[in-house]
Design a protein around this motif. Structure first.
Motif, PDB file in Angstrom:
ATOM      1  N   THR A  18      12.810  26.042 -33.882  1.00 59.51           N
ATOM      2  CA  THR A  18      12.358  24.971 -33.014  1.00 59.51           C
ATOM      3  C   THR A  18      13.528  24.267 -32.349  1.00 59.51           C
ATOM      4  O   THR A  18      13.336  23.481 -31.443  1.00 59.51           O
ATOM      5  N   SER A  19      14.732  24.541 -32.801  1.00 52.25           N
ATOM      6  CA  SER A  19      15.921  23.917 -32.223  1.00 52.25           C
ATOM      7  C   SER A  19      16.385  24.710 -31.005  1.00 52.25           C
ATOM      8  O   SER A  19      16.242  25.920 -30.954  1.00 52.25           O
ATOM      9  N   GLU A  20      16.963  24.018 -30.055  1.00 51.12           N
ATOM     10  CA  GLU A  20      17.544  24.699 -28.905  1.00 51.12           C
ATOM     11  C   GLU A  20      18.797  25.418 -29.370  1.00 51.12           C
ATOM     12  O   GLU A  20      19.633  24.853 -30.065  1.00 51.12           O
ATOM     13  N   ARG A  21      18.911  26.674 -29.004  1.00 52.05           N
ATOM     14  CA  ARG A  21      20.083  27.465 -29.380  1.00 52.05           C
ATOM     15  C   ARG A  21      20.855  27.822 -28.127  1.00 52.05           C
ATOM     16  O   ARG A  21      20.276  28.145 -27.092  1.00 52.05           O
ATOM     17  N   PHE A  22      22.181  27.793 -28.246  1.00 52.25           N
ATOM     18  CA  PHE A  22      23.047  28.104 -27.120  1.00 52.25           C
ATOM     19  C   PHE A  22      23.687  29.468 -27.322  1.00 52.25           C
ATOM     20  O   PHE A  22      23.929  29.894 -28.442  1.00 52.25           O
ATOM     21  N   ILE A  23      23.989  30.123 -26.222  1.00 51.78           N
ATOM     22  CA  ILE A  23      24.616  31.436 -26.249  1.00 51.78           C
ATOM     23  C   ILE A  23      25.778  31.413 -25.264  1.00 51.78           C
ATOM     24  O   ILE A  23      25.695  30.777 -24.211  1.00 51.78           O
ATOM     25  N   HIS A  24      26.879  32.079 -25.627  1.00 50.88           N
ATOM     26  CA  HIS A  24      28.035  32.118 -24.737  1.00 50.88           C
ATOM     27  C   HIS A  24      28.864  33.356 -25.033  1.00 50.88           C
ATOM     28  O   HIS A  24      28.741  33.966 -26.103  1.00 50.88           O
ATOM     29  N   PHE A  25      29.705  33.738 -24.081  1.00 47.36           N
ATOM     30  CA  PHE A  25      30.629  34.846 -24.294  1.00 47.36           C
ATOM     31  C   PHE A  25      31.708  34.396 -25.270  1.00 47.36           C
ATOM     32  O   PHE A  25      32.143  33.246 -25.236  1.00 47.36           O
ATOM     33  N   GLU A  26      32.154  35.306 -26.128  1.00 47.48           N
ATOM     34  CA  GLU A  26      33.208  34.957 -27.073  1.00 47.48           C
ATOM     35  C   GLU A  26      34.506  34.634 -26.345  1.00 47.48           C
ATOM     36  O   GLU A  26      35.210  33.700 -26.696  1.00 47.48           O
ATOM     37  N   LEU A  55      25.543  34.944 -18.493  1.00 43.87           N
ATOM     38  CA  LEU A  55      24.353  34.930 -19.331  1.00 43.87           C
ATOM     39  C   LEU A  55      23.271  34.136 -18.622  1.00 43.87           C
ATOM     40  O   LEU A  55      23.560  33.167 -17.921  1.00 43.87           O
ATOM     41  N   ALA A  56      22.033  34.545 -18.807  1.00 41.25           N
ATOM     42  CA  ALA A  56      20.911  33.853 -18.179  1.00 41.25           C
ATOM     43  C   ALA A  56      20.105  33.118 -19.250  1.00 41.25           C
ATOM     44  O   ALA A  56      19.960  33.598 -20.369  1.00 41.25           O
ATOM     45  N   ASN A  57      19.590  31.943 -18.887  1.00 42.71           N
ATOM     46  CA  ASN A  57      18.704  31.209 -19.785  1.00 42.71           C
ATOM     47  C   ASN A  57      17.407  31.991 -19.965  1.00 42.71           C
ATOM     48  O   ASN A  57      16.952  32.678 -19.054  1.00 42.71           O
ATOM     49  N   ASN A  58      16.823  31.871 -21.153  1.00 40.48           N
ATOM     50  CA  ASN A  58      15.486  32.411 -21.375  1.00 40.48           C
ATOM     51  C   ASN A  58      14.806  31.574 -22.453  1.00 40.48           C
ATOM     52  O   ASN A  58      15.317  30.530 -22.853  1.00 40.48           O
ATOM     53  N   GLU A  59      13.656  32.041 -22.943  1.00 39.13           N
ATOM     54  CA  GLU A  59      12.913  31.267 -23.938  1.00 39.13           C
ATOM     55  C   GLU A  59      13.618  31.200 -25.293  1.00 39.13           C
ATOM     56  O   GLU A  59      13.311  30.341 -26.114  1.00 39.13           O
ATOM     57  N   ASN A  60      14.599  32.072 -25.529  1.00 38.06           N
ATOM     58  CA  ASN A  60      15.307  32.101 -26.803  1.00 38.06           C
ATOM     59  C   ASN A  60      16.622  31.336 -26.789  1.00 38.06           C
ATOM     60  O   ASN A  60      17.037  30.805 -27.814  1.00 38.06           O
ATOM     61  N   PHE A  61      17.303  31.330 -25.650  1.00 40.50           N
ATOM     62  CA  PHE A  61      18.653  30.772 -25.583  1.00 40.50           C
ATOM     63  C   PHE A  61      18.863  29.982 -24.303  1.00 40.50           C
ATOM     64  O   PHE A  61      18.274  30.282 -23.267  1.00 40.50           O
ATOM     65  N   THR A  62      19.762  29.004 -24.402  1.00 40.24           N
ATOM     66  CA  THR A  62      20.269  28.285 -23.240  1.00 40.24           C
ATOM     67  C   THR A  62      21.743  28.646 -23.132  1.00 40.24           C
ATOM     68  O   THR A  62      22.455  28.618 -24.134  1.00 40.24           O
ATOM     69  N   LYS A  63      22.185  28.997 -21.919  1.00 45.17           N
ATOM     70  CA  LYS A  63      23.593  29.362 -21.786  1.00 45.17           C
ATOM     71  C   LYS A  63      24.446  28.107 -21.952  1.00 45.17           C
ATOM     72  O   LYS A  63      24.085  27.019 -21.516  1.00 45.17           O
ATOM     73  N   GLY A  64      25.570  28.278 -22.598  1.00 43.16           N
ATOM     74  CA  GLY A  64      26.460  27.152 -22.836  1.00 43.16           C
ATOM     75  C   GLY A  64      27.577  27.578 -23.763  1.00 43.16           C
ATOM     76  O   GLY A  64      27.522  28.628 -24.382  1.00 43.16           O
ATOM     77  N   GLU A  65      28.586  26.759 -23.867  1.00 41.22           N
ATOM     78  CA  GLU A  65      29.716  27.074 -24.736  1.00 41.22           C
ATOM     79  C   GLU A  65      29.825  25.992 -25.781  1.00 41.22           C
ATOM     80  O   GLU A  65      29.664  24.817 -25.501  1.00 41.22           O
ATOM     81  N   SER A  66      30.096  26.401 -26.989  1.00 39.96           N
ATOM     82  CA  SER A  66      30.190  25.443 -28.093  1.00 39.96           C
ATOM     83  C   SER A  66      31.640  25.249 -28.494  1.00 39.96           C
ATOM     84  O   SER A  66      32.075  25.737 -29.524  1.00 39.96           O
ATOM     85  N   THR A  67      32.391  24.565 -27.655  1.00 38.29           N
ATOM     86  CA  THR A  67      33.788  24.279 -28.011  1.00 38.29           C
ATOM     87  C   THR A  67      33.843  22.914 -28.678  1.00 38.29           C
ATOM     88  O   THR A  67      33.294  21.942 -28.179  1.00 38.29           O
ATOM     89  N   TYR A  68      34.486  22.854 -29.810  1.00 38.27           N
ATOM     90  CA  TYR A  68      34.612  21.596 -30.544  1.00 38.27           C
ATOM     91  C   TYR A  68      35.862  21.551 -31.337  1.00 38.27           C
ATOM     92  O   TYR A  68      36.576  22.494 -31.445  1.00 38.27           O
ATOM     93  N   GLN A 101      14.680  36.086 -36.792  1.00 40.98           N
ATOM     94  CA  GLN A 101      14.050  37.197 -36.084  1.00 40.98           C
ATOM     95  C   GLN A 101      14.958  37.686 -34.959  1.00 40.98           C
ATOM     96  O   GLN A 101      15.831  36.959 -34.504  1.00 40.98           O
ATOM     97  N   ASN A 102      14.768  38.928 -34.529  1.00 44.27           N
ATOM     98  CA  ASN A 102      15.513  39.448 -33.390  1.00 44.27           C
ATOM     99  C   ASN A 102      15.090  38.689 -32.134  1.00 44.27           C
ATOM    100  O   ASN A 102      13.902  38.403 -31.962  1.00 44.27           O
ATOM    101  N   GLU A 103      16.065  38.371 -31.276  1.00 45.71           N
ATOM    102  CA  GLU A 103      15.758  37.625 -30.056  1.00 45.71           C
ATOM    103  C   GLU A 103      16.479  38.250 -28.873  1.00 45.71           C
ATOM    104  O   GLU A 103      17.648  38.619 -28.963  1.00 45.71           O
ATOM    105  N   GLU A 104      15.784  38.334 -27.760  1.00 43.40           N
ATOM    106  CA  GLU A 104      16.334  38.946 -26.553  1.00 43.40           C
ATOM    107  C   GLU A 104      17.171  37.943 -25.767  1.00 43.40           C
ATOM    108  O   GLU A 104      16.904  36.749 -25.777  1.00 43.40           O
ATOM    109  N   TYR A 105      18.184  38.483 -25.091  1.00 42.93           N
ATOM    110  CA  TYR A 105      18.953  37.700 -24.126  1.00 42.93           C
ATOM    111  C   TYR A 105      19.274  38.589 -22.950  1.00 42.93           C
ATOM    112  O   TYR A 105      19.075  39.797 -22.991  1.00 42.93           O
ATOM    113  N   LYS A 106      19.739  37.982 -21.880  1.00 44.59           N
ATOM    114  CA  LYS A 106      19.947  38.723 -20.644  1.00 44.59           C
ATOM    115  C   LYS A 106      21.311  38.399 -20.042  1.00 44.59           C
ATOM    116  O   LYS A 106      21.760  37.257 -20.082  1.00 44.59           O
TER     117      LYS A 106
END
Length: 143
Positions: free
Chosen positions: A30-38, A130-143, A72-77
């Protein structure tokens, strides 16, 4: 008497301000998940068929990271940014979708690069995002 009023008002404030909220986790999906290139967005990679003698196709690895696990397995684009790309669509093949495996935060996908004789003299560029979809929001997690 004044101190009793202050204590009563303070107690009412404390009792009314507390509420219990469930903390969302990545495992409950239920949480928003972010995806980014390494590799950093500003980074790039050079590939040459010169270092792959006799090959007409190269499966080039792209590492993608997620901000959390899923059960679960989740698709990204991944999509090509045409305005910055000098390669033609016959120079590469990008699948319509990739699958992030359950229980992982890192995935390696592959883009197929295809040899053509024009590459003997010319360099071409493929710019992807990367494209947004129902599984992921594109973004970078730098901290």
């Amino acid at each position: 008497m004044k101190s009793i009023y202050i204590i009563v008002i303070g107690a009412i404030y404390l009792l009314s301000s507390c509420s219990k909220e469930e903390i969302l986790t990545y495992n409950n999906n239920t949480s928003e998940r972010f995806i980014h290139f390494e590799k950093s967005e500003a980074d790039s990679s050079d590939v040459s068929f010169f270092t792959y003698p006799g090959e007409t196709e190269i499966n080039f690895p792209i590492v993608v990271k997620s901000s959390g696990f899923s059960n679960q397995n989740e698709e990204y684009k991944i999509v090509v940014m045409d305005e910055y790309t000098t390669a033609t669509s016959s120079d590469y093949k990008i699948p319509d979708k990739f699958v992030f495996k359950a229980g992982t935060i890192k995935d390696t996908c592959y883009i197929k690069l295809k040899y053509s004789s024009k590459l003997d003299t010319d360099k071409v560029r493929i710019v992807i995002k990367l494209a947004n979809n129902e599984n992921f929001t594109k973004g970078e997690s730098t901290y």
